[in-house]
Design a protein around this motif. Structure first.
Motif, PDB file in Angstrom:
ATOM      1  N   VAL A 104      50.827  29.685  31.315  1.00 51.66           N
ATOM      2  CA  VAL A 104      50.180  30.873  30.599  1.00 51.66           C
ATOM      3  C   VAL A 104      48.804  30.986  30.698  1.00 51.66           C
ATOM      4  O   VAL A 104      48.268  32.047  30.820  1.00 51.66           O
ATOM      5  CB  VAL A 104      50.997  30.948  29.518  1.00 51.66           C
ATOM      6  CG1 VAL A 104      50.535  32.273  28.553  1.00 51.66           C
ATOM      7  CG2 VAL A 104      52.507  31.123  29.622  1.00 51.66           C
ATOM      8  N   ILE A 105      48.344  30.200  29.874  1.00 50.75           N
ATOM      9  CA  ILE A 105      46.811  30.007  29.643  1.00 50.75           C
ATOM     10  C   ILE A 105      45.885  30.285  30.957  1.00 50.75           C
ATOM     11  O   ILE A 105      45.045  30.787  30.869  1.00 50.75           O
ATOM     12  CB  ILE A 105      46.200  28.896  28.916  1.00 50.75           C
ATOM     13  CG1 ILE A 105      47.071  28.768  27.592  1.00 50.75           C
ATOM     14  CG2 ILE A 105      44.768  28.820  28.759  1.00 50.75           C
ATOM     15  CD1 ILE A 105      46.970  27.282  26.864  1.00 50.75           C
ATOM     16  N   GLU A 106      46.465  29.500  32.043  1.00 49.57           N
ATOM     17  CA  GLU A 106      45.705  29.567  33.157  1.00 49.57           C
ATOM     18  C   GLU A 106      45.742  30.757  33.975  1.00 49.57           C
ATOM     19  O   GLU A 106      44.597  31.470  34.318  1.00 49.57           O
ATOM     20  CB  GLU A 106      46.297  28.478  34.261  1.00 49.57           C
ATOM     21  CG  GLU A 106      45.739  28.558  35.689  1.00 49.57           C
ATOM     22  CD  GLU A 106      44.496  28.231  35.890  1.00 49.57           C
ATOM     23  OE1 GLU A 106      43.735  28.484  36.955  1.00 49.57           O
ATOM     24  OE2 GLU A 106      43.739  27.584  34.947  1.00 49.57           O
ATOM     25  N   GLU A 107      47.016  31.484  33.885  1.00 49.17           N
ATOM     26  CA  GLU A 107      47.203  32.764  34.522  1.00 49.17           C
ATOM     27  C   GLU A 107      46.506  34.037  33.677  1.00 49.17           C
ATOM     28  O   GLU A 107      46.126  34.864  34.456  1.00 49.17           O
ATOM     29  CB  GLU A 107      48.733  33.069  34.624  1.00 49.17           C
ATOM     30  CG  GLU A 107      49.265  31.977  35.628  1.00 49.17           C
ATOM     31  CD  GLU A 107      48.723  32.059  37.171  1.00 49.17           C
ATOM     32  OE1 GLU A 107      48.164  33.071  37.513  1.00 49.17           O
ATOM     33  OE2 GLU A 107      48.561  30.950  37.833  1.00 49.17           O
ATOM     34  N   THR A 108      46.495  33.673  32.503  1.00 46.90           N
ATOM     35  CA  THR A 108      45.698  34.586  31.905  1.00 46.90           C
ATOM     36  C   THR A 108      44.097  34.536  31.889  1.00 46.90           C
ATOM     37  O   THR A 108      43.506  35.548  32.275  1.00 46.90           O
ATOM     38  CB  THR A 108      46.013  34.417  30.215  1.00 46.90           C
ATOM     39  OG1 THR A 108      47.486  34.647  29.754  1.00 46.90           O
ATOM     40  CG2 THR A 108      45.346  35.442  29.305  1.00 46.90           C
ATOM     41  N   LEU A 109      43.893  33.430  32.034  1.00 44.36           N
ATOM     42  CA  LEU A 109      42.333  33.485  32.461  1.00 44.36           C
ATOM     43  C   LEU A 109      42.065  33.971  33.747  1.00 44.36           C
ATOM     44  O   LEU A 109      41.014  34.454  33.960  1.00 44.36           O
ATOM     45  CB  LEU A 109      41.936  32.101  32.316  1.00 44.36           C
ATOM     46  CG  LEU A 109      41.771  31.433  30.736  1.00 44.36           C
ATOM     47  CD1 LEU A 109      41.546  29.767  30.714  1.00 44.36           C
ATOM     48  CD2 LEU A 109      40.892  32.037  29.899  1.00 44.36           C
ATOM     49  N   GLN A 110      42.880  33.527  34.621  1.00 44.24           N
ATOM     50  CA  GLN A 110      42.603  33.830  36.039  1.00 44.24           C
ATOM     51  C   GLN A 110      42.686  35.491  36.154  1.00 44.24           C
ATOM     52  O   GLN A 110      41.952  36.081  37.111  1.00 44.24           O
ATOM     53  CB  GLN A 110      43.555  33.242  36.972  1.00 44.24           C
ATOM     54  CG  GLN A 110      43.411  31.718  37.279  1.00 44.24           C
ATOM     55  CD  GLN A 110      42.496  31.483  38.254  1.00 44.24           C
ATOM     56  OE1 GLN A 110      41.970  32.313  38.982  1.00 44.24           O
ATOM     57  NE2 GLN A 110      42.093  30.142  38.443  1.00 44.24           N
ATOM     58  N   ALA A 111      43.735  36.003  35.439  1.00 43.44           N
ATOM     59  CA  ALA A 111      43.784  37.632  35.680  1.00 43.44           C
ATOM     60  C   ALA A 111      42.490  38.229  35.198  1.00 43.44           C
ATOM     61  O   ALA A 111      41.730  39.013  35.534  1.00 43.44           O
ATOM     62  CB  ALA A 111      45.001  38.140  34.873  1.00 43.44           C
ATOM     63  N   LEU A 112      41.956  37.578  34.021  1.00 43.72           N
ATOM     64  CA  LEU A 112      40.872  38.161  33.516  1.00 43.72           C
ATOM     65  C   LEU A 112      39.682  38.057  34.233  1.00 43.72           C
ATOM     66  O   LEU A 112      39.011  38.890  34.346  1.00 43.72           O
ATOM     67  CB  LEU A 112      40.427  37.537  31.911  1.00 43.72           C
ATOM     68  CG  LEU A 112      41.463  37.893  30.895  1.00 43.72           C
ATOM     69  CD1 LEU A 112      41.012  37.129  29.537  1.00 43.72           C
ATOM     70  CD2 LEU A 112      41.345  39.361  30.453  1.00 43.72           C
ATOM     71  N   SER A 113      39.340  36.907  34.845  1.00 47.44           N
ATOM     72  CA  SER A 113      38.514  36.442  35.810  1.00 47.44           C
ATOM     73  C   SER A 113      38.434  37.534  37.113  1.00 47.44           C
ATOM     74  O   SER A 113      37.781  37.792  37.544  1.00 47.44           O
ATOM     75  CB  SER A 113      38.574  35.189  36.326  1.00 47.44           C
ATOM     76  OG  SER A 113      37.711  34.902  37.315  1.00 47.44           O
ATOM     77  N   ASP A 114      39.716  37.789  37.548  1.00 46.14           N
ATOM     78  CA  ASP A 114      39.982  38.608  38.762  1.00 46.14           C
ATOM     79  C   ASP A 114      39.685  39.959  38.208  1.00 46.14           C
ATOM     80  O   ASP A 114      39.157  40.899  39.180  1.00 46.14           O
ATOM     81  CB  ASP A 114      41.430  38.430  39.297  1.00 46.14           C
ATOM     82  CG  ASP A 114      41.555  37.337  39.757  1.00 46.14           C
ATOM     83  OD1 ASP A 114      40.711  36.362  40.234  1.00 46.14           O
ATOM     84  OD2 ASP A 114      42.742  36.739  39.938  1.00 46.14           O
ATOM     85  N   ALA A 115      39.689  40.231  36.994  1.00 43.65           N
ATOM     86  CA  ALA A 115      39.349  41.726  36.568  1.00 43.65           C
ATOM     87  C   ALA A 115      37.908  42.100  36.644  1.00 43.65           C
ATOM     88  O   ALA A 115      37.450  43.032  36.451  1.00 43.65           O
ATOM     89  CB  ALA A 115      39.862  42.148  35.178  1.00 43.65           C
ATOM     90  N   GLY A 116      37.121  41.073  36.681  1.00 42.95           N
ATOM     91  CA  GLY A 116      35.489  41.194  36.432  1.00 42.95           C
ATOM     92  C   GLY A 116      35.068  40.948  35.356  1.00 42.95           C
ATOM     93  O   GLY A 116      33.944  41.349  34.966  1.00 42.95           O
ATOM     94  N   VAL A 117      35.683  40.529  34.197  1.00 44.90           N
ATOM     95  CA  VAL A 117      35.224  40.373  32.864  1.00 44.90           C
ATOM     96  C   VAL A 117      34.195  39.420  33.010  1.00 44.90           C
ATOM     97  O   VAL A 117      34.194  38.098  33.682  1.00 44.90           O
ATOM     98  CB  VAL A 117      36.587  39.865  31.931  1.00 44.90           C
ATOM     99  CG1 VAL A 117      35.939  39.676  30.705  1.00 44.90           C
ATOM    100  CG2 VAL A 117      37.583  40.790  31.798  1.00 44.90           C
ATOM    101  N   PRO A 118      33.140  39.666  32.427  1.00 44.33           N
ATOM    102  CA  PRO A 118      31.860  38.822  32.382  1.00 44.33           C
ATOM    103  C   PRO A 118      32.371  37.156  31.838  1.00 44.33           C
ATOM    104  O   PRO A 118      33.012  37.253  30.969  1.00 44.33           O
ATOM    105  CB  PRO A 118      30.938  39.483  31.246  1.00 44.33           C
ATOM    106  CG  PRO A 118      31.179  40.587  31.447  1.00 44.33           C
ATOM    107  CD  PRO A 118      32.506  41.032  31.559  1.00 44.33           C
ATOM    108  N   GLU A 119      31.914  36.248  32.537  1.00 45.38           N
ATOM    109  CA  GLU A 119      32.569  35.032  32.398  1.00 45.38           C
ATOM    110  C   GLU A 119      32.344  34.448  30.975  1.00 45.38           C
ATOM    111  O   GLU A 119      33.364  34.025  30.375  1.00 45.38           O
ATOM    112  CB  GLU A 119      31.503  33.993  33.273  1.00 45.38           C
ATOM    113  CG  GLU A 119      32.110  32.539  33.226  1.00 45.38           C
ATOM    114  CD  GLU A 119      31.391  31.508  34.129  1.00 45.38           C
ATOM    115  OE1 GLU A 119      31.688  30.333  34.056  1.00 45.38           O
ATOM    116  OE2 GLU A 119      30.779  32.191  35.037  1.00 45.38           O
ATOM    117  N   GLU A 120      31.336  34.800  30.141  1.00 44.65           N
ATOM    118  CA  GLU A 120      31.049  34.524  28.868  1.00 44.65           C
ATOM    119  C   GLU A 120      31.991  35.243  27.957  1.00 44.65           C
ATOM    120  O   GLU A 120      32.140  34.684  27.036  1.00 44.65           O
ATOM    121  CB  GLU A 120      29.581  34.717  28.497  1.00 44.65           C
ATOM    122  CG  GLU A 120      29.098  36.275  28.534  1.00 44.65           C
ATOM    123  CD  GLU A 120      28.775  36.785  29.771  1.00 44.65           C
ATOM    124  OE1 GLU A 120      28.105  37.943  29.663  1.00 44.65           O
ATOM    125  OE2 GLU A 120      28.856  36.166  30.705  1.00 44.65           O
TER     126      GLU A 120
END
Length: 225
Positions: free
Chosen positions: A113-129
Motif C-alpha cells: 500500500v505504501i509503495e503504490e501510494t508513493l508511486q502514484a504520487l511520483s507519477d502525478a509529478g508531485v515534487p520529490e521533496e
C-alpha cells in the motif's frame, strides 16, 4: 495429536472471529485458539502476544484488500482505488477498523500500500521533496475516516439511535436568535459519519489539492462503478 496450524490459517480464522457478533472487544488468543480447536501455545509459536497478532491481522487484511491490484491507469484513479480497497476491506470488520491507527501494519500488505501510494504520487509529478508530506496527508485522512466510520458502526443500533436523537434535539431545537444558521440548516444536516460515497467525495476533494504536474486521463471517474 494436537494439530499445528500455519500462520496463514491462524490469520484467516482471526478475521473470521473478528467479523462475528462478539467482535474485537472480546477477541483474545484463548478464544482464537478455541476456534481452531487447539490451545494458546499453538498461537504463541507464531505470535509473541496479542499486540503482535493484531499487527499481523491488520496487515493480513491489507494483503487481501490488495489482491488483484494493478499499477495501471491515471495516478488519481490508482490512489482512489487504493483508499477504497481499504474502506471495503474494513467495512466488514468495524471493531478492528476503529482501532487500526493503534496497529499500523508491519508486513507485506502495508509495504505494498505504501509503495503504490508513493508511486502514484511520483507519477502525478508531485515534487520529490513533497511526496512524503502528501503520502502522510492522504493516509492519515483515509485511516481517520475509516476509523471514525467503524467506531460508529461498532457501537450497535441502540447507541446509534441514541446519538441520532441527541443530535436532532440539538439541531431542531436551536434558537434562531442565537444560532440562525443552525436553525436554518438544522433539518438538512446529518450527524458526523461517513458512507462509502461520502468517503470517496472527501478523498476527491483532497486529491484536488495534490500538487500534480501530470493531469489524470479521466478526472473524477475512478471507482465510480
Amino acid at each position: 495429536m494436537r494439530k499445528r496450524w500455519s500462520k496463514q490459517h491462524i490469520l484467516d480464522a482471526a478475521v473470521e472471529l473478528l467479523s462475528g457478533s462478539e467482535g474485537y472487544d472480546s477477541f483474545s488468543m484463548r478464544k482464537l485458539a478455541a476456534e481452531l480447536g487447539t490451545d494458546s501455545s499453538s498461537l504463541y509459536r507464531h505470535f509473541r502476544n496479542r499486540a503482535e497478532l493484531m499487527l499481523a491481522i491488520v496487515d493480513h487484511v491489507l494483503v487481501q484488500a490488495m489482491h488483484g491490484y494493478r499499477r495501471e491507469g491515471p495516478w488519481r484513479a490508482r490512489l482512489l482505488d487504493l483508499t477504497l480497497r481499504s474502506w471495503d476491506a474494513y467495512a466488514a470488520l468495524p471493531q478492528l477498523a476503529k482501532d487500526t491507527s493503534h496497529y499500523p501494519g508491519s508486513g507485506p500488505g502495508s509495504q505494498l500500500v505504501i509503495e503504490e501510494t508513493l508511486q502514484a504520487l511520483s507519477d502525478a509529478g508531485v515534487p520529490e521533496e513533497r511526496i512524503p508530506e502528501w503520502y502522510h496527508r492522504l493516509v492519515t485522512l483515509a485511516v481517520s475516516l475509516i476509523s471514525a466510520h467503524a467506531a460508529g458502526q461498532a457501537s450497535g443500533p441502540t447507541e446509534r439511535k441514541r446519538r441520532m436523537e441527541n443530535f436532532r434535539l440539538i439541531t431542531l431545537g436551536a434558537d434562531p436568535a442565537d444560532h440562525p444558521a443552525l436553525a436554518h440548516y438544522g433539518r438538512r444536516i446529518e450527524p458526523i459519519g461517513f458512507t462509502r460515497e461520502s468517503f470517496l467525495a472527501t478523498m476527491e476533494l483532497v486529491l484536488d489539492a495534490v500538487p500534480a504536474r501530470q493531469d489524470p486521463l479521466s478526472h473524477r471517474t475512478a471507482a465510480s462503478g
